[in-house]
Write an enzyme that holds these catalytic residues in place. Structure first.
Site, PDB file in Angstrom:
ATOM      1  CB  SER A 270      -0.888  -0.044   1.243  1.00 19.94           C
ATOM      2  OG  SER A 270      -1.131   1.251   1.694  1.00 19.94           O
ATOM      3  CE  LYS A 271      -0.706   4.573  -4.979  1.00 15.81           C
ATOM      4  NZ  LYS A 271      -1.351   5.446  -5.933  1.00 15.81           N
ATOM      5  NE  ARG A 272      -4.148   4.030   2.751  1.00 15.29           N
ATOM      6  CZ  ARG A 272      -4.794   2.906   3.038  1.00 15.29           C
ATOM      7  NH1 ARG A 272      -4.871   2.496   4.279  1.00 15.29           N
ATOM      8  NH2 ARG A 272      -5.352   2.195   2.102  1.00 15.29           N
ATOM      9  CD  GLN A 273       2.442  -1.427   3.465  1.00 15.54           C
ATOM     10  OE1 GLN A 273       2.655  -1.519   2.274  1.00 15.54           O
ATOM     11  NE2 GLN A 273       2.252  -2.466   4.233  1.00 15.54           N
ATOM     12  N   GLY A 274       4.096   4.071   2.674  1.00 13.99           N
ATOM     13  CA  GLY A 274       5.061   5.153   2.444  1.00 13.99           C
ATOM     14  C   GLY A 274       6.391   4.728   1.855  1.00 13.99           C
TER      15      GLY A 274
END
Ligand code: GLU
Length: 407
Positions: A270-274
């Site tokens: 996930s992109k949210r994991q950065g």
């Protein structure tokens, strides 16, 4: 803008002269390039290189609400860094541009005109409020929300009257319950009847911009794309796209969907994991070839190598050896340890080449200067740095490790 007869000639030219593979990477400029996008671009590029074809970049920016300024430029820069060369695209003009969708609006309007004329599309005047009520009602009765195709049944007179009043409207494509066969290059036969689950899809929004589905089909056709390789999340849309090709009487390209890219434990990246942005890997100091080999190690596409850990293929070798039929159809698990191994290999390889060794030394010199800006008596002599590198190269994952404080 291309005139119709020019376009005819072009199509003729593409069919006869090229008759070669033409693939494209078609990102929406809504953020940074991340591993998933890099993988899609890479497989398209390798496919083109393997078969002596062309790799196109097309910017899909028809959703004006999600645009991120500067994203296209950064994307091109990340692709360049990774070693993916663009044959045609914005700034790499070819003969079927423009390659940015917002510059192709006239083309889409003409294509929409064609569908309206042959009765395969219609104007829809339903308000947001009505659509919202439909959605709520569907949820209440536990149905999948879908448009009820109300405006399909408007008479020509009713449509004229609404148009005369300037009523805002969009344009929808008439789905049929005919299912076009989809023979996926990676997944094999795929069955999905769109009209079972969806109402007529919007092809032109009320802001006069086409939707993704419509612009994507029109462009793939006009740009002479022969093979569409994209993420499996688009597979469900492909059956809809095939109906659009049929409505236009166009020959569709071949489709291959790339499996999901997942973490080592199978969970969704996930992109949210950065930390899946290409910028992140660049900043941490990974070399492009290590990252590229890492990405293909998860997706397949090559003869199985038991000692994958030990091998780092150049872009040219990857292109030569790539086989689409060997791409996995099961989720591709990324193993971050492998990335570190590959980067170590790349450092070793650079150390053994005369020219690359010099560049490596320069990189270390810059890193040291950056890390210790106030020290004027640093020993940055080439020999000294080479000693350090040779001594530590077996254990050195990133050049940055030489100067980072936790070492
Ligand atoms: N613009 C779509 C995306 O963002 C392209 C999908 C496709 O390749 O058709 O991924």
């Amino acid at each position: 803008m291309l005139k119709i007869n020019q376009r005819f000639l072009l199509r003729h030219f593409l069919r006869h002269a090229h008759n070669k593979v033409r693939v494209r990477f078609a990102p929406s400029p809504t953020g940074h390039l991340h591993l998933g996008g890099l993988r899609t671009a890479l497989y398209n590029f390798l496919y083109a290189r393997h078969l002596g074809g062309k790799f196109l970049l097309r910017i899909e920016d028809t959703d004006q609400t999600r645009l991120v300024p500067g994203a296209s430029e950064r994307l091109v820069e990340d692709l360049r860094w990774a070693g993916i060369e663009i044959d045609e695209g914005p700034g790499f003009e070819g003969e079927v541009g423009p390659y940015v969708q917002s510059h192709r609006r006239e083309i889409y309007s003409k294509a929409i005109g064609e569908l309206l004329q042959n009765g395969r599309a219609y104007r829809c005047f339903c308000t947001e409020r009505r659509l919202d009520l439909l959605r709520k009602e569907a949820l209440r009765t536990r149905q999948v929300p879908r448009y009820d195709n109300k405006c399909r049944h408007l008479t020509a007179t009713e449509t004229e009257a609404l148009l005369a009043k300037g009523t805002p409207h969009c344009i929808r494509f008439k789905l049929t319950d005919h299912e076009e066969p989809l023979e996926d290059l990676i997944y094999g036969s795929v069955h999905h009847n769109v009209s079972d689950t969806e109402g007529d899809p919007v092809v032109m929004k009320s802001d006069q911009f086409p939707t993704y589905h419509f612009a994507n089909v029109v462009d793939d056709h006009l740009m002479g794309i022969t093979h569409v390789l994209r993420g499996v999340e688009w597979q469900i849309s492909t059956t809809k796209h095939l109906l659009l090709y049929k409505a236009f009487g166009w020959q569709p390209p071949k489709f291959g969907h790339l499996p999901l890219l997942v973490n080592a434990d199978g969970t969704k990246l996930s992109k949210r994991q950065g930390d899946i942005g290409i910028q992140h890997f660049r900043q941490r100091g990974y070399f492009p070839l290590a990252l590229i080999n890492y990405v293909v190690s998860a997706g397949g596409g090559f003869e199985h190598r038991t000692n994958a850990k030990q091998q780092l293929l150049s872009m040219q070798e990857l292109g030569e050896q790539f086989q689409i039929e060997r791409v996995n159809s099961h989720p591709s698990r990324l193993n971050p340890e492998l990335l570190d191994d590959l980067n170590r290999l790349e450092i070793g390889k650079r150390l053994s080449g005369k020219e690359s060794r010099g560049e490596l030394v320069k990189q270390v010199q810059d890193l040291v200067k950056e890390a210790y800006p106030k020290h004027s008596n640093l020993d940055l002599a080439e020999d000294h740095i080479l000693d350090v590198l040779n001594w530590s190269s077996q254990r050195l994952t990133l050049l940055q490790d030489l100067t980072s404080s936790n070492n």
